[in-house]
Design a protein around this motif. Sequence first.
Motif, PDB file in Angstrom:
ATOM      1  N   UNK A  59      28.398 121.940 -53.330  1.00  7.64           N
ATOM      2  CA  UNK A  59      27.626 121.318 -52.254  1.00  7.64           C
ATOM      3  C   UNK A  59      27.844 119.809 -52.236  1.00  7.64           C
ATOM      4  N   UNK A  60      27.913 119.255 -51.049  1.00 13.13           N
ATOM      5  CA  UNK A  60      27.935 117.801 -50.926  1.00 13.13           C
ATOM      6  C   UNK A  60      26.546 117.260 -51.251  1.00 13.13           C
ATOM      7  N   UNK A  61      26.433 115.940 -51.387  1.00  7.83           N
ATOM      8  CA  UNK A  61      25.152 115.330 -51.724  1.00  7.83           C
ATOM      9  C   UNK A  61      24.103 115.645 -50.656  1.00  7.83           C
ATOM     10  N   UNK A  62      24.464 115.529 -49.392  1.00  3.57           N
ATOM     11  CA  UNK A  62      23.512 115.788 -48.323  1.00  3.57           C
ATOM     12  C   UNK A  62      23.171 117.273 -48.218  1.00  3.57           C
ATOM     13  N   UNK A  63      24.138 118.140 -48.474  1.00  6.55           N
ATOM     14  CA  UNK A  63      23.846 119.580 -48.461  1.00  6.55           C
ATOM     15  C   UNK A  63      22.845 119.925 -49.553  1.00  6.55           C
ATOM     16  N   UNK A  64      23.026 119.326 -50.738  1.00  5.80           N
ATOM     17  CA  UNK A  64      22.061 119.565 -51.818  1.00  5.80           C
ATOM     18  C   UNK A  64      20.691 119.024 -51.434  1.00  5.80           C
ATOM     19  N   UNK A  65      20.646 117.797 -50.926  1.00  7.48           N
ATOM     20  CA  UNK A  65      19.362 117.201 -50.550  1.00  7.48           C
ATOM     21  C   UNK A  65      18.660 118.031 -49.490  1.00  7.48           C
ATOM     22  N   UNK A  66      19.420 118.534 -48.533  1.00 13.77           N
ATOM     23  CA  UNK A  66      18.862 119.373 -47.475  1.00 13.77           C
ATOM     24  C   UNK A  66      18.262 120.653 -48.065  1.00 13.77           C
ATOM     25  N   UNK A  67      19.008 121.284 -48.945  1.00 20.94           N
ATOM     26  CA  UNK A  67      18.523 122.506 -49.583  1.00 20.94           C
ATOM     27  C   UNK A  67      17.280 122.220 -50.431  1.00 20.94           C
ATOM     28  N   UNK A  68      17.295 121.100 -51.143  1.00 23.21           N
ATOM     29  CA  UNK A  68      16.170 120.766 -52.027  1.00 23.21           C
ATOM     30  C   UNK A  68      14.887 120.519 -51.234  1.00 23.21           C
ATOM     31  N   UNK A  69      14.989 119.800 -50.118  1.00 22.77           N
ATOM     32  CA  UNK A  69      13.807 119.568 -49.285  1.00 22.77           C
ATOM     33  C   UNK A  69      13.230 120.897 -48.810  1.00 22.77           C
ATOM     34  N   UNK A  70      14.096 121.804 -48.384  1.00 15.64           N
ATOM     35  CA  UNK A  70      13.622 123.108 -47.916  1.00 15.64           C
ATOM     36  C   UNK A  70      13.034 123.918 -49.069  1.00 15.64           C
ATOM     37  N   UNK A  71      13.623 123.780 -50.265  1.00 17.05           N
ATOM     38  CA  UNK A  71      13.119 124.532 -51.423  1.00 17.05           C
ATOM     39  C   UNK A  71      11.742 124.047 -51.847  1.00 17.05           C
ATOM     40  N   UNK A  72      11.490 122.738 -51.718  1.00 15.75           N
ATOM     41  CA  UNK A  72      10.186 122.215 -52.105  1.00 15.75           C
ATOM     42  C   UNK A  72       9.096 122.646 -51.127  1.00 15.75           C
ATOM     43  N   UNK A  73       9.507 123.165 -49.981  1.00 18.98           N
ATOM     44  CA  UNK A  73       8.539 123.657 -48.988  1.00 18.98           C
ATOM     45  C   UNK A  73       8.872 125.111 -48.639  1.00 18.98           C
ATOM     46  N   UNK A  74       9.141 125.887 -49.674  1.00 19.94           N
ATOM     47  CA  UNK A  74       9.574 127.270 -49.517  1.00 19.94           C
ATOM     48  C   UNK A  74       8.641 128.047 -48.581  1.00 19.94           C
ATOM     49  N   UNK A  75       9.248 128.688 -47.592  1.00 17.97           N
ATOM     50  CA  UNK A  75       8.479 129.496 -46.653  1.00 17.97           C
ATOM     51  C   UNK A  75       7.905 128.727 -45.485  1.00 17.97           C
ATOM     52  N   UNK A  76       7.920 127.387 -45.562  1.00 18.60           N
ATOM     53  CA  UNK A  76       7.391 126.561 -44.473  1.00 18.60           C
ATOM     54  C   UNK A  76       8.499 126.241 -43.468  1.00 18.60           C
ATOM     55  N   UNK A  77       8.115 126.151 -42.200  1.00 14.17           N
ATOM     56  CA  UNK A  77       9.056 125.716 -41.182  1.00 14.17           C
ATOM     57  C   UNK A  77       9.112 124.184 -41.216  1.00 14.17           C
ATOM     58  N   UNK A  78      10.300 123.645 -41.459  1.00 14.38           N
ATOM     59  CA  UNK A  78      10.502 122.202 -41.516  1.00 14.38           C
ATOM     60  C   UNK A  78      11.266 121.793 -40.263  1.00 14.38           C
ATOM     61  N   UNK A  79      10.741 120.829 -39.535  1.00 10.82           N
ATOM     62  CA  UNK A  79      11.381 120.420 -38.294  1.00 10.82           C
ATOM     63  C   UNK A  79      12.625 119.584 -38.566  1.00 10.82           C
ATOM     64  N   UNK A  80      13.487 119.507 -37.570  1.00  9.16           N
ATOM     65  CA  UNK A  80      14.690 118.691 -37.710  1.00  9.16           C
ATOM     66  C   UNK A  80      14.315 117.221 -37.849  1.00  9.16           C
ATOM     67  N   UNK A  81      13.245 116.814 -37.196  1.00 12.03           N
ATOM     68  CA  UNK A  81      12.799 115.421 -37.314  1.00 12.03           C
ATOM     69  C   UNK A  81      12.397 115.104 -38.748  1.00 12.03           C
ATOM     70  N   UNK A  82      11.697 116.027 -39.384  1.00  9.34           N
ATOM     71  CA  UNK A  82      11.314 115.823 -40.780  1.00  9.34           C
ATOM     72  C   UNK A  82      12.552 115.758 -41.673  1.00  9.34           C
ATOM     73  N   UNK A  83      13.517 116.612 -41.413  1.00  8.33           N
ATOM     74  CA  UNK A  83      14.739 116.617 -42.214  1.00  8.33           C
ATOM     75  C   UNK A  83      15.517 115.313 -42.039  1.00  8.33           C
ATOM     76  N   UNK A  84      15.557 114.796 -40.815  1.00  6.36           N
ATOM     77  CA  UNK A  84      16.222 113.517 -40.582  1.00  6.36           C
ATOM     78  C   UNK A  84      15.556 112.407 -41.381  1.00  6.36           C
ATOM     79  N   UNK A  85      14.222 112.433 -41.419  1.00  3.80           N
ATOM     80  CA  UNK A  85      13.491 111.391 -42.132  1.00  3.80           C
ATOM     81  C   UNK A  85      13.652 111.519 -43.635  1.00  3.80           C
ATOM     82  N   UNK A  86      13.593 112.756 -44.153  1.00  6.61           N
ATOM     83  CA  UNK A  86      13.582 112.955 -45.601  1.00  6.61           C
ATOM     84  C   UNK A  86      14.975 112.952 -46.222  1.00  6.61           C
TER      85      UNK A  86
END
Length: 230
Positions: free
Chosen positions: A152-179
Amino acid sequence: MTRVLVVEDDPEIGRLLRRNLTELGHVVTVATEGGAGLALAVTEEPQVVLLDLGLPDLGGQQVLEMLRGVSSVPVIIITAQDDDSSVVRALDAGADDYLSKPFGTEQLAARIRAVLRRTDPGQRPAQEVRIGDLVIEPAARTVTLAGQVLDLSRKEYDLLWVLATRLGEVVTKRELLAEVWQLPFGGGDRTVDVHLSWLRRKLGETAAEPRYLQTVRGVGVRLVDPGTEH
């Protein structure tokens, strides 16, 4: 629950931030002057400080420099100033992030989560995270799927990690852009889409046949354990 100190001279903005952040479960204290904010930063021991640069008694830059002399608390600058140099000076003086007014509560909440992850070791679990056959090791920033290491690239890992910390929650694209990208809202949805596509490919799935990454049309994406989905 996060203890948030808001140092903002506009009473209406202060009330709005207190109300919105309280609704999200945070404990919020508001100061309308820099001197009072410094005192509260010492006595209340907030976990995050939201600091306006335009204060009536002490300039926000001065408050930040004085605060850094006594505390390492994460500071997010909130400013209506269009002068990039003032923001750069604040970041050089020890601010952790900034937001330009006006901004939405969703974006602010995402920035708070992001800055806490970057600055507070307690926000980063030392143990690995297991989701089905997916194993994420935050200390080493490695990911394996069914025992195979994913490249995984650095951003791919970061993207996966943000989603993993909120497992089962819907995360918006705006939140992903910010985080993940620390970008202001708007204009970056395509960036998220492209990285999600790359991440899906490495997870062995597609948008049409998802396993771990489920798109909720018009809302965002969530990471799920395929073994618990019916």
